[in-house]
Design a protein around this motif. Sequence first.
Motif, mmCIF file in Angstrom:
data_model
loop_
_atom_site.group_PDB
_atom_site.id
_atom_site.type_symbol
_atom_site.label_atom_id
_atom_site.label_comp_id
_atom_site.label_asym_id
_atom_site.label_seq_id
_atom_site.Cartn_x
_atom_site.Cartn_y
_atom_site.Cartn_z
ATOM 1 N N SER A 1 21.881 42.047 51.776
ATOM 2 C CA SER A 1 22.710 42.435 50.627
ATOM 3 C C SER A 1 23.956 43.180 51.083
ATOM 4 O O SER A 1 25.026 43.040 50.475
ATOM 5 C CB SER A 1 21.908 43.305 49.659
ATOM 6 O OG SER A 1 20.849 42.570 49.114
ATOM 7 N N GLN B 1 21.902 40.625 43.791
ATOM 8 C CA GLN B 1 20.449 40.768 43.717
ATOM 9 C C GLN B 1 20.055 41.518 42.438
ATOM 10 O O GLN B 1 19.069 41.188 41.798
ATOM 11 C CB GLN B 1 19.964 41.524 44.947
ATOM 12 C CG GLN B 1 18.468 41.467 45.127
ATOM 13 C CD GLN B 1 18.058 41.976 46.488
ATOM 14 O OE1 GLN B 1 18.836 42.585 47.217
ATOM 15 N NE2 GLN B 1 16.810 41.730 46.853
ATOM 16 N N ASP C 1 22.430 35.927 46.044
ATOM 17 C CA ASP C 1 21.505 36.846 46.700
ATOM 18 C C ASP C 1 20.133 36.739 46.032
ATOM 19 O O ASP C 1 19.938 37.230 44.925
ATOM 20 C CB ASP C 1 22.045 38.280 46.599
ATOM 21 C CG ASP C 1 21.321 39.223 47.556
ATOM 22 O OD1 ASP C 1 20.325 38.803 48.177
ATOM 23 O OD2 ASP C 1 21.765 40.381 47.684
ATOM 24 N N GLU C 2 19.224 36.064 46.689
ATOM 25 C CA GLU C 2 17.867 35.823 46.179
ATOM 26 C C GLU C 2 17.882 35.349 44.726
ATOM 27 O O GLU C 2 17.295 35.966 43.856
ATOM 28 C CB GLU C 2 17.018 37.083 46.339
ATOM 29 C CG GLU C 2 16.924 37.447 47.803
ATOM 30 C CD GLU C 2 15.927 38.564 48.064
ATOM 31 O OE1 GLU C 2 14.975 38.688 47.284
ATOM 32 O OE2 GLU C 2 16.103 39.270 49.056
HETATM 33 MG MG LIG Z 1 18.918 42.484 49.297
#
Ligand SMILES: [Mg+2]
Lengths: 351, 291
Positions: B60, B102, B184-185
């Motif tokens: 991140s 995220q 991000d994810e």
């Molecule tokens: Mg992260």
Amino acid sequence: MTATAMEPNRLAAARDDRVATRPLPARLISRPEVGSLVGAIVIFLLFMAVAEPFRNVANVGTILYGASTIGIMAVPVALLMVGGEFDLSTGVAVTTSGLAASLFAWNFGLNVWVGVLLALALSLAIGAFNGWLLLKTGLPSFLVTLGTFFILQGVNLGVTRMLTGNVASSTISDMDGFDSAKEIFGSEVTLGPVNLKVTVLYWVILTSIAAYLLLRTQLGNWIFAVGGDADAARAVGVPVRATKIGLFMAVGFCAWLSGMHLLFQFNTVQSGEGVGKEFIFIIAAVIGGCLLTGGYGSVVGASIGALIFGMTQLGINYAGWNPDWFRAFLGLMLLLATIVNLYVKRKADLR
Amino acid sequence: MTTAIIGSKPATDHPEPPPLLQLDNVGKSYGNVHALRGVTLNVRQGEVTCVLGDNGAGKSTLIGIISGLHDYTEGAMQLDGQPCRFASPRVAQSSGIATVYQNLALVPLMSVWRNFFLGNEIRKGLLRTLDIKRMKRICDEELRRMGIVIPDLDRPVASLSGGQRQCIAIARAIHFGAKVIILDEPTAALGVKQSGVVLRYILRARDAGLGVIFITHNPQHAYLVGDHFVILKLGQVALDARRAELTLARLTTEMAGGQELEELSAELRGETGQRDGSDTRTGARSEQEEG
Ligand SMILES: [Mg+2]
Ligand SMILES: Nc1ncnc2c1ncn2[C@@H]1O[C@H](COP(=O)(O)OP(=O)(O)OP(=O)(O)O)[C@@H](O)[C@H]1O
């Protein structure tokens, strides 16, 4: 490559039939200003019933005047609260602005308009300073503006005594430019039996512009965002610092407008005036549905909150009650409004 | 650390275009925490770059640098061959970089459509009024394409499910991304169907000529769409390989720590053998020991 089907359009999802579209009444009642509107109607009916002079149409002007002096400040304070901050220095900042214009023009024997413009610059600078210090230090706005509140309060008294040897600014009604400035900041018009002060006009204009700004413009979207979640707002490209500083400067601008009215209405400004007013502005905004935590609220609501103040202030008078009760009444209103807002919001969200 | 193949890119037959986004020895410290050290990364046009790594590996932080959220303290970054240093996410966005964070970066009390267009509002007329009708229509279309329908776009985002929120954040980035899209994810909170949609979107963005950075904990997902894989470990690049150099099994092993994992499994097997031979869970065993 494994995945090949590249037509997300085909995935057009089935409509989720668990969520019914909310009926119009539910949507209306979920507006933040609903609580204040109900309160205003109740108070209006109450004083109509108990206070004979309240029914006299000639008194509308007086009631609206009281509401407008609060409303002119409650509007920017509401915007600031939606933007996630609040300002404890607003009450004394009004006095500072009036004093600055008056003392500057008087001390140097200038045209009062020079003082008026200087006061504008000073008020905007105070707002910008509040915002800048807040963002620079990361301190909560409570602390920063509490500091400014005390500084301004002290400076108001100190500078006035230093320059005039008195607790009020000297009268400037005989100076150049006073009459034209009074036209702008302190005039009134008569419509039939009703005498309307120019502040009522400013109040209505400010409310309209601010309400439009908040709900229909990009800046309004940004104000909601910086108050609701400043980090998220920054991450998607909202200029958080500029928005917040701008809000504090808007408060400064309105403090100037109020200060100028104060000055040109009474020719002189009491240096100790304004203490405690900041809470009245904040209460009006809260009654109007603004959340103390930011990200939610209404300008129109804050103006209705100001109207409630105007009605109560004079209603208590007209009803022949002891004005000592005014504050107790206010506190009660505040609590009731907060509870009603909370209740209405929960109800509406569930529906 | 096993075979870290840093910089061992095989020469391709045709000359490769210069990378869209280039990070050269980029580092970032939070005070005395070196969250990122000497990261070199190339994101190419029309490719999916997967960034994998453990929790706290610095993924991140890396995308925060690329999306302008925070500044880097060492190294250099180039976009389109031009050195760049984004002062804020707004600057990064106007350079064509869109990000799904995220934490999603949605404002809970704001409505769905206001969140969707936050920072990129469509305005019309002389007064620059918000074009609410048009924004709602576009927002609805984009969400439908992802397979979710929110009948009332005026609802506050706080009243939606975690997956629906994630879809809004993804749809938003896809809609506004012009050069680089960072996710991000993005599949962390999603169901199987929506995960599939997201993976398809990633490929679609790639085919549209964007550079995609896909951050995930899931090697299967990464291997399905990735052209290029980077594994971060303790803020450093532990592996940088192209698809041709890897198999899914290898990627999974590398991600789990390669040799470390083998050592660990040998150790655990030895230990359980010594104890009682069964493979009860650690918690259950300690209870037995206490009892
Ligand atoms: Mg992260
Ligand atoms: N604001 C911060 N201040 C101090 N340290 C931070 C900050 N943000 C992250 N870190 C540290 O930097 C390191 C990398 O964090 P980062 O969030 O980039 O990890 P990640 O790879 O995204 O992890 P995850 O898979 O859990 O999302 C961590 O050790 C974390 O503690």
